[in-house]
Enzyme design. Sequence first.
Site, mmCIF file in Angstrom:
data_model
loop_
_atom_site.group_PDB
_atom_site.id
_atom_site.type_symbol
_atom_site.label_atom_id
_atom_site.label_comp_id
_atom_site.label_asym_id
_atom_site.label_seq_id
_atom_site.Cartn_x
_atom_site.Cartn_y
_atom_site.Cartn_z
ATOM 1 C CD GLU A 48 0.730 -23.133 59.830
ATOM 2 O OE1 GLU A 48 0.247 -22.044 60.214
ATOM 3 O OE2 GLU A 48 1.470 -23.239 58.852
ATOM 4 C CD GLU A 80 -3.349 -20.597 57.792
ATOM 5 O OE1 GLU A 80 -4.271 -21.436 57.641
ATOM 6 O OE2 GLU A 80 -2.569 -20.635 58.756
HETATM 7 N N1 COA Z 1 -6.734 -12.655 65.798
HETATM 8 C C1 COA Z 1 -7.116 -11.651 66.608
HETATM 9 N N2 COA Z 1 -8.165 -11.720 67.429
HETATM 10 C C2 COA Z 1 -8.854 -12.866 67.457
HETATM 11 C C3 COA Z 1 -8.507 -13.952 66.652
HETATM 12 C C4 COA Z 1 -7.388 -13.825 65.791
HETATM 13 N N3 COA Z 1 -6.985 -14.812 64.991
HETATM 14 N N4 COA Z 1 -9.374 -14.972 66.893
HETATM 15 C C5 COA Z 1 -10.230 -14.511 67.825
HETATM 16 N N5 COA Z 1 -9.914 -13.248 68.170
HETATM 17 C C6 COA Z 1 -10.596 -12.387 69.159
HETATM 18 C C7 COA Z 1 -11.934 -11.902 68.650
HETATM 19 O O1 COA Z 1 -11.782 -10.738 67.860
HETATM 20 C C8 COA Z 1 -12.654 -11.614 69.957
HETATM 21 O O2 COA Z 1 -12.178 -10.402 70.470
HETATM 22 P P1 COA Z 1 -13.225 -9.383 71.230
HETATM 23 O O3 COA Z 1 -13.708 -10.164 72.439
HETATM 24 O O4 COA Z 1 -12.367 -8.212 71.573
HETATM 25 O O5 COA Z 1 -14.311 -9.115 70.249
HETATM 26 C C9 COA Z 1 -12.129 -12.706 70.870
HETATM 27 O O6 COA Z 1 -10.914 -13.167 70.289
HETATM 28 C C10 COA Z 1 -13.064 -13.894 70.980
HETATM 29 O O7 COA Z 1 -13.411 -14.284 69.668
HETATM 30 P P2 COA Z 1 -14.923 -14.415 69.184
HETATM 31 O O8 COA Z 1 -14.911 -14.404 67.679
HETATM 32 O O9 COA Z 1 -15.790 -13.433 69.882
HETATM 33 O O10 COA Z 1 -15.247 -15.862 69.757
HETATM 34 P P3 COA Z 1 -16.080 -17.022 69.063
HETATM 35 O O11 COA Z 1 -16.078 -18.115 70.071
HETATM 36 O O12 COA Z 1 -17.359 -16.513 68.519
HETATM 37 O O13 COA Z 1 -15.166 -17.454 67.795
HETATM 38 C C11 COA Z 1 -13.164 -18.094 66.593
HETATM 39 C C12 COA Z 1 -13.850 -17.910 67.975
HETATM 40 C C13 COA Z 1 -11.733 -18.490 66.877
HETATM 41 C C14 COA Z 1 -13.893 -19.182 65.783
HETATM 42 C C15 COA Z 1 -13.256 -16.787 65.795
HETATM 43 O O14 COA Z 1 -12.814 -15.723 66.626
HETATM 44 C C16 COA Z 1 -12.426 -16.802 64.542
HETATM 45 O O15 COA Z 1 -12.843 -17.307 63.528
HETATM 46 N N6 COA Z 1 -11.189 -16.212 64.620
HETATM 47 C C17 COA Z 1 -10.332 -16.070 63.487
HETATM 48 C C18 COA Z 1 -9.643 -17.371 63.115
HETATM 49 C C19 COA Z 1 -8.693 -17.108 61.986
HETATM 50 O O16 COA Z 1 -9.108 -16.850 60.880
HETATM 51 N N7 COA Z 1 -7.395 -17.111 62.296
HETATM 52 C C20 COA Z 1 -6.374 -16.674 61.371
HETATM 53 C C21 COA Z 1 -5.671 -17.795 60.768
HETATM 54 S S1 COA Z 1 -4.517 -17.217 59.566
#
Ligand code: COA
Length: 240
Positions: free
Chosen positions: A116, A136
Amino acid sequence: MSEQPPTVLLEKRDDIAVVTLNRPDVVNAFSVRMRDELWEVLAAVRDDPDVRGMLLVGAGERGFCAGADLTEFGTAPSQTIARQVRWERDLWGLLLGIPKPTVAALHGYCLGSGLEMAALCDVRVAADDAVFGMPEAGLGLVPAAGGTQLLPRLLGPGRAIELLLSGRRFGAEDALAYGLVSEVVPRSELVAAATALLRRMLRAPSPALAAAKRAIADGADMPLAAALDLERRLAASLSA
Ligand code: COA
């Protein structure tokens, strides 16, 4: 207690402000603190007469921004209050209303409010490793940084509905095909390509750029005749 690094960095490179989302350990997840710091930085970008354009980038290797900070969900007084504060301060209106060209340089994950924020910029350039998505709905939420309004305008309603309701992730080439990004470049060339695109725009004088942005943004909310009249008035004011 050690001081936390800023969640948003502002650096001036000549007449360009480079704004960096700076929480690389969590893929630059958008937190309450980032919201507050981005507010200050974007106001500075808008108000600094020496800044003529803005580049928005994400720090670190993993991505531009992985959306709202999921660890803060449920920790705010309430989701409703958190959202109310967001709207009262209208951070997104501030970004959208900057009367200078804004370019987002997108790499890695660009999800939820990350996408966004990018959509609120004028132009987007993607690295070939970029991954986009709007998760979302699957989390029981509705986008709150303009996604339901901006994506239909950028991509057309059919494609936007599909992406908003399914949460399907898509890559840089799809983003180019959908019209979400203007260019896809190798990751190593992302910042240079986005800067070059911004510099091309900055060859035009600032008042012309501001007027074009205003005509497009304000005109989109008007009936065609009124929008054409706005364009005429802006053109006349520039040639005066
Ligand atoms: N909020 C808080 N922390 C987040 C985050 C978010 N939206 N997205 C990633 N992180 C953190 C993870 O918890 C992880 O923290 P850690 O190292 O302390 O465990 C770190 O960032 C790296 O993420 P990780 O999931 O280990 O990396 P990945 O490469 O396997 O996956 C994503 C990356 C972005 C695909 C995955 O983290 C994800 O799906 N995040 C959530 C996306 C989401 O739903 N956002 C909200 C939209 S409303």
